[in-house]
Design a protein around this motif. Sequence first.
Motif, short mmCIF file in Angstrom:
data_model
loop_
_atom_site.label_atom_id
_atom_site.label_comp_id
_atom_site.label_asym_id
_atom_site.label_seq_id
_atom_site.Cartn_x
_atom_site.Cartn_y
_atom_site.Cartn_z
N UNK A 224 56.62 -27.09 -33.78
CA UNK A 224 57.43 -28.30 -33.43
C UNK A 224 58.78 -28.21 -34.48
N UNK A 225 59.82 -28.65 -33.64
CA UNK A 225 61.18 -28.59 -34.42
C UNK A 225 61.89 -29.57 -34.13
N UNK A 226 62.87 -30.20 -35.09
CA UNK A 226 63.55 -31.32 -34.84
C UNK A 226 64.60 -31.08 -33.56
N UNK A 227 64.97 -32.11 -33.05
CA UNK A 227 65.77 -31.88 -31.82
C UNK A 227 66.98 -31.61 -31.88
N UNK A 228 67.69 -31.44 -33.20
CA UNK A 228 68.98 -30.89 -33.52
C UNK A 228 69.10 -29.40 -33.96
N UNK A 229 67.80 -29.00 -33.84
CA UNK A 229 67.78 -27.14 -34.10
C UNK A 229 68.04 -26.49 -32.77
N UNK A 230 68.75 -25.41 -32.94
CA UNK A 230 68.99 -24.62 -31.71
C UNK A 230 67.80 -23.49 -31.58
N UNK A 231 67.19 -23.28 -32.74
CA UNK A 231 66.16 -22.18 -32.71
C UNK A 231 65.08 -22.64 -33.56
N UNK A 232 64.02 -22.17 -33.35
CA UNK A 232 62.73 -22.39 -34.12
C UNK A 232 62.88 -22.10 -35.54
N UNK A 233 62.58 -22.90 -36.34
CA UNK A 233 62.55 -22.69 -37.84
C UNK A 233 61.59 -21.54 -38.20
N UNK A 234 60.47 -21.48 -37.52
CA UNK A 234 59.52 -20.59 -37.94
C UNK A 234 59.48 -19.16 -37.33
N UNK A 235 59.92 -19.00 -35.94
CA UNK A 235 60.06 -17.52 -35.45
C UNK A 235 61.47 -17.27 -35.12
N UNK A 236 62.46 -18.02 -35.27
CA UNK A 236 63.56 -17.60 -34.88
C UNK A 236 64.03 -17.60 -33.19
N UNK A 237 62.82 -18.05 -32.51
CA UNK A 237 63.24 -18.19 -31.05
C UNK A 237 64.02 -19.16 -30.62
#
Length: 102
Positions: free
Chosen positions: A85-98
């Motif tokens: 799960x990622x916050x709504x303002x993220x453009x890419x995954x914090x974990x894998x970068x996708x």
Amino acid sequence: MTRVHVAPTLLDAQLAVDALSSLGIASRILNAHAAGALGELPFAQAQPEVWVDDDALATRASAVLAALRAVPTGPERVCARCGEPNPGNFLSCWHCGQALPD
């Protein structure tokens, strides 16, 4: 020089300067090291401040920073690759970068 932003933290001030720099607006941080004087100086005088070098760009810089603060976060998004799960303002995954879907 014109002050365009008073930041709550030095990190916030640096992010503002970086955003302005990416748009070609030269700016600088004043009071970057004033936090060490808290207690001797009033709190309001020790906060980091962002100043633009060109007074003609102050209105544009203020508008850019206001728009950045007003970005809605949106609903949480789940990464299609790793399921994180990622916050709504993220453009890419914090974990894998996708890249996250819109």
